[in-house]
Design a protein around this motif. Structure first.
Motif, PDB file in Angstrom:
ATOM      1  N   GLU A 215       0.815  -1.215   0.000  1.00 22.28           N
ATOM      2  CA  GLU A 215       0.000   0.000   0.000  1.00 22.28           C
ATOM      3  C   GLU A 215       0.849   1.265   0.000  1.00 22.28           C
ATOM      4  O   GLU A 215       0.432   2.299  -0.523  1.00 22.28           O
ATOM      5  N   THR A 216       2.040   1.183   0.585  1.00 23.24           N
ATOM      6  CA  THR A 216       2.858   2.385   0.758  1.00 23.24           C
ATOM      7  C   THR A 216       4.042   2.485  -0.195  1.00 23.24           C
ATOM      8  O   THR A 216       4.738   3.495  -0.197  1.00 23.24           O
ATOM      9  N   ALA A 217       4.263   1.463  -0.997  1.00 20.21           N
ATOM     10  CA  ALA A 217       5.466   1.436  -1.841  1.00 20.21           C
ATOM     11  C   ALA A 217       5.535   2.639  -2.780  1.00 20.21           C
ATOM     12  O   ALA A 217       6.598   3.263  -2.926  1.00 20.21           O
ATOM     13  N   ARG A 218       4.444   2.974  -3.428  1.00 21.01           N
ATOM     14  CA  ARG A 218       4.453   4.086  -4.389  1.00 21.01           C
ATOM     15  C   ARG A 218       4.665   5.433  -3.707  1.00 21.01           C
ATOM     16  O   ARG A 218       5.022   6.407  -4.362  1.00 21.01           O
ATOM     17  N   SER A 219       4.460   5.462  -2.394  1.00 20.12           N
ATOM     18  CA  SER A 219       4.688   6.697  -1.635  1.00 20.12           C
ATOM     19  C   SER A 219       6.112   6.791  -1.112  1.00 20.12           C
ATOM     20  O   SER A 219       6.463   7.763  -0.452  1.00 20.12           O
ATOM     21  N   GLY A 220       6.916   5.770  -1.383  1.00 22.53           N
ATOM     22  CA  GLY A 220       8.316   5.799  -0.960  1.00 22.53           C
ATOM     23  C   GLY A 220       8.566   5.275   0.432  1.00 22.53           C
ATOM     24  O   GLY A 220       9.679   5.387   0.947  1.00 22.53           O
ATOM     25  N   THR A 221       7.547   4.694   1.062  1.00 22.95           N
ATOM     26  CA  THR A 221       7.711   4.140   2.409  1.00 22.95           C
ATOM     27  C   THR A 221       7.887   2.633   2.322  1.00 22.95           C
ATOM     28  O   THR A 221       6.975   1.922   1.886  1.00 22.95           O
ATOM     29  N   ARG A 222       9.056   2.161   2.721  1.00 26.95           N
ATOM     30  CA  ARG A 222       9.336   0.732   2.728  1.00 26.95           C
ATOM     31  C   ARG A 222       8.999   0.152   4.097  1.00 26.95           C
ATOM     32  O   ARG A 222       9.260   0.781   5.125  1.00 26.95           O
ATOM     33  N   VAL A 223       8.421  -1.049   4.093  1.00 25.50           N
ATOM     34  CA  VAL A 223       7.950  -1.682   5.321  1.00 25.50           C
ATOM     35  C   VAL A 223       8.477  -3.114   5.363  1.00 25.50           C
ATOM     36  O   VAL A 223       8.176  -3.920   4.478  1.00 25.50           O
ATOM     37  N   ASN A 224       9.262  -3.428   6.379  1.00 23.86           N
ATOM     38  CA  ASN A 224       9.850  -4.758   6.534  1.00 23.86           C
ATOM     39  C   ASN A 224       9.815  -5.180   7.992  1.00 23.86           C
ATOM     40  O   ASN A 224       9.431  -4.408   8.870  1.00 23.86           O
ATOM     41  N   CYS A 225      10.232  -6.402   8.247  1.00 22.44           N
ATOM     42  CA  CYS A 225      10.416  -6.805   9.641  1.00 22.44           C
ATOM     43  C   CYS A 225      11.609  -7.732   9.754  1.00 22.44           C
ATOM     44  O   CYS A 225      12.050  -8.333   8.768  1.00 22.44           O
ATOM     45  N   VAL A 226      12.137  -7.800  10.948  1.00 20.16           N
ATOM     46  CA  VAL A 226      13.165  -8.783  11.275  1.00 20.16           C
ATOM     47  C   VAL A 226      12.515  -9.840  12.161  1.00 20.16           C
ATOM     48  O   VAL A 226      11.605  -9.547  12.946  1.00 20.16           O
ATOM     49  N   ALA A 227      12.983 -11.073  12.012  1.00 21.63           N
ATOM     50  CA  ALA A 227      12.441 -12.172  12.804  1.00 21.63           C
ATOM     51  C   ALA A 227      13.583 -12.867  13.524  1.00 21.63           C
ATOM     52  O   ALA A 227      14.149 -13.848  13.027  1.00 21.63           O
ATOM     53  N   PRO A 228      13.966 -12.353  14.696  1.00 26.72           N
ATOM     54  CA  PRO A 228      15.061 -12.975  15.449  1.00 26.72           C
ATOM     55  C   PRO A 228      14.676 -14.346  15.985  1.00 26.72           C
ATOM     56  O   PRO A 228      13.501 -14.635  16.241  1.00 26.72           O
ATOM     57  N   GLY A 229      15.697 -15.177  16.170  1.00 27.75           N
ATOM     58  CA  GLY A 229      15.516 -16.415  16.907  1.00 27.75           C
ATOM     59  C   GLY A 229      15.753 -16.147  18.381  1.00 27.75           C
ATOM     60  O   GLY A 229      15.240 -15.184  18.942  1.00 27.75           O
ATOM     61  N   ALA A 230      16.550 -16.971  19.015  1.00 30.26           N
ATOM     62  CA  ALA A 230      16.857 -16.786  20.438  1.00 30.26           C
ATOM     63  C   ALA A 230      17.943 -15.721  20.583  1.00 30.26           C
ATOM     64  O   ALA A 230      19.035 -15.865  20.038  1.00 30.26           O
TER      65      ALA A 230
END
Length: 240
Positions: A165-180
């Protein structure tokens, strides 16, 4: 031009390590905390050497009112790192209603409300970034952490949808998924249990907070400008 990042849960292990990492790169920081004011004071003292703006914000993200307080305390903004949370341990059938409601609020409703409120400020910029700290259990699930796995899985679904939804507005959205990760979230385990846990991880050890912070800094950097909607797993090969 000055860059400002909001880090929620900045008094925690990953939050504080992320603040240190971003401060070294010249980011100005909004440092959110709830209970651990002493740790925020210590963190600010340690970060003053970088000659950046450091703005502590107290807000209880277990409540909608706390989200509103935090939202209205942020002005110029280029990035959000949502890094607060708790992980109750035990059988799902023993989980009480209050704990379930608190988990949904802190891990799902609060980040959604906060990001919804702050997106207009992010979108004033040509580019901006959002990173949520999810978990390995949001990817694969864990017995005795059913609720935590559920809300962390919801965060992953959220970033995948919002990024489109935000890509064309220049806002990148990601996440990190740590283990222990070697933080106080693992304090409930004995040394023997942690040793056994580490032996199950292909790299043979727990992650350090600084390693998660490095990954977050990468996702906020110019080195990741074509990455959005992704889950960066940091788990030592534990889950692939």
């Amino acid at each position: 031009m000055k860059k400002f990042a909001l880090i929620t849960g900045a008094s925690g292990g990953i939050g504080a390590a992320t603040a240190e990492r971003l401060a070294r790169e010249g980011w100005n920081l909004y440092l959110h905390y709830n209970r651990n004011e002493d740790k925020i004071i210590e963190l600010i003292t340690n970060l003053k050497k970088y000659n950046i703006e450091l703005i502590p914000i107290h807000a209880d993200l277990n409540t909608t009112a706390g989200v509103q307080i935090l939202s209205t305390s942020v002005f110029q903004l280029d990035a959000i790192v949502y890094s607060c949370g708790t992980a109750p341990y035990g059988l799902f059938t023993d989980l009480d209603d209050k704990t379930m409601e608190d988990m949904l609020q802190l891990h799902v409703k609060s980040p959604l409300l906060l990001i919804r409120n702050l997106l207009p400020k992010l979108m004033r910029n040509a580019t901006s970034q959002i990173v949520l700290v999810s978990s390995i259990w949001g990817q694969t699930g864990a017995a005795c952490e059913v609720m935590y796995s559920t809300v962390k899985g919801a965060q992953i679904a959220f970033i995948k949808a919002l990024s489109k939804e935000t890509a064309r507005s220049g806002t990148r959205v990601n996440c990190v998924a740590p283990g222990a990760v070697n933080t106080n979230m693992l304090d409930r385990f004995t040394a023997e249990e942690l040793e056994e846990l580490a032996s199950d991880i292909p790299l043979g050890r727990l992650a350090e907070s600084t390693e998660i912070a490095d990954a977050i800094a990468f996702l906020l950097s110019e080195k990741s400008t074509y990455i959005t909607g992704q889950v960066l797993a940091i788990n030592g090969g534990w889950y692939t």
